[in-house]
Enzyme design. Structure first.
Site, PDB file in Angstrom:
ATOM      1  CB  CYS A 169      -0.995   0.041   1.067  1.00 33.70           C
ATOM      2  SG  CYS A 169      -2.208   1.424   1.205  1.00 33.70           S
ATOM      3  CB  CYS A 349      -4.581   3.398  -2.134  1.00 35.32           C
ATOM      4  SG  CYS A 349      -3.652   3.934  -0.615  1.00 35.32           S
TER       5      CYS A 349
END
Length: 414
Positions: A169, A349
């Site tokens: 991420c 995200c």
């Protein structure tokens, strides 16, 4: 290594390396399709973690204890769990070597051990982290310490770091900054703080569409951006961090910076047994076709999750869609049928730009926007915060890890 197991060969049919998000979700989905399959999962850990919530833990918005459950609880009942680690893969003979000396043969291999956090690549970090104001939301052991530091800081220098990608991420390093700054702003102490974000890369975010709305928050929090700046050394007692900084002419200088608070994101690499195997590409990642997720040289092997050579964002949301593609393509392969599904690089995200608001960045290969909802994805919303902080953790434990494939529409092969 145990002499008791030395040389023992376990015959497997479908063998899955890894009991993390990708491994458990894949096995659960596969068994929903064909409950009678013979599946072996190799995973050394006794615990299973919901890592996406560690950012929220570090921001004082989530309980750490809610991010972990026993592996025995999440492991699908019809799968055979070998609690061991793989030390070597020989795809030519379809044989795995375990750290206890046993061997496991396979007909099909699913590679999803995740990646490794390379803390040791930053000099002095392992000795400093967890004290001296040095912390990381990338660690179960230290996410709560992040919040302890953030909640107690009243002034001084706060440094946040991001190493070179690929990392888990790529938005998470700046999520730590936003949630910390939001708290300091609400407490009235942000004006006493010098906040700096050191990024190894040359851009705030990899998908250009999201840079302008994120820059508004960088400006709101008065954070300074230091691009092409990579953390290489930490001295905890003196609260000093050293950065390798690349200049306009590619010259590299070493800069020392004092800190009162340092949030570190470690470099991230493929596990050794993958990197050193015939499955790896030149960078050490398991080399698969970016759309079918089948290995490019060994057709009986598939991979998903963080270990893949694919260019997508390494997130749990990416896994959610990869699971469907690999499950369907594996079954098609076993029936000698053509593949029907392809992975489009989807990743998500949820950028926690303040407590209570999230910019939900969803995108695929080449930065193509792939929003789930018909809303402007660049706007920070309370609905997206609810999704991140409440719905997704619930769905993870009660849906994704149980083979429920919600919000997983994937592309069909042309």
């Amino acid at each position: 290594m145990s002499n008791q197991h030395l040389g023992q060969i376990i015959s497997g049919d479908i063998v899955v390396i890894g009991g993390g998000t990708a491994g458990i979700a894949f096995v659960a989905s596969l068994l929903k399709r064909e409950p009678g399959l013979n599946i072996t999962v190799i995973e050394p850990s006794a615990q299973h973690y919901y890592q996406p919530a560690w950012t929220l833990v570090g921001g004082g918005a989530y309980e750490l204890k809610s991010t972990v459950r026993p592996m025995s609880v999440v492991m699908p009942r019809r799968a055979h769990w070998l609690q061991a680690a793989v030390s070597h893969i020989n795809p030519e003979s379809r044989l795995l070597t375990l750290d206890d000396g046993r061997h496991v043969s396979y007909q099909n291999l699913i590679v999803c051990p995740g990646l490794r956090l390379a803390w040791e690549k930053i000099e002095g970090l392992q000795a400093a982290i967890g004290q001296y104001g040095v912390t990381s939301n990338y660690s179960y052991q230290h996410a709560a310490y992040t919040w302890q530091l953030v909640n107690g800081l009243r002034g001084g220098k706060a440094i946040f770091t991001q190493p070179a990608i690929p990392i888990k991420c790529a938005g998470a390093p700046q999520k730590a900054l936003y949630l910390s700054c939001d708290h300091w702003l609400r407490q009235g102490v942000l004006k006493n703080l010098d906040v700096e974000f050191n990024l190894a890369g040359a851009a705030l975010f990899g998908v250009a569409t999201f840079v302008p709305p994120l820059m508004k928050y960088i400006e709101k929090y008065r954070a300074r951006l230091a691009f092409n700046s990579t953390l290489v050394k930490v001295d905890g007692p003196s609260q000093t961090a050293w950065f390798s900084v690349k200049g306009a002419a590619d010259e590299v200088t070493l800069q020392a910076k004092k800190f009162d608070f340092l949030h570190v994101v470690p470099p991230q690499v493929s596990p050794d047994f993958i990197r050193q195997s015939l499955l790896a590409n030149a960078e050490g990642w398991c080399e698969v076709d970016p759309h079918s997720l089948q290995h490019v040289r060994y057709s009986e092997v598939f991979a998903l999750g963080d270990v893949c050579s694919t260019s997508n964002a390494k997130t749990a949301a990416a896994v959610r869609k990869q699971v469907v593609v690999v499950a369907e393509n594996l079954l098609a392969l076993r029936k000698q049928q053509p593949f029907l599904l392809k992975y489009d690089g989807y990743g998500s995200c949820p950028l926690t730009v303040e407590k209570g608001k999230v910019i939900l960045a969803e995108f695929g290969y080449a930065g193509k926007l792939l929003p789930t909802f018909p809303l402007d994805p660049t706007v920070a919303r309370r609905l997206a915060w609810y999704l991140k902080a409440s719905f997704l953790p619930w769905f993870y434990w009660n849906g994704m890890l149980k083979g429920r494939e919600w919000l997983t529409r994937v592309s069909k092969v042309d």
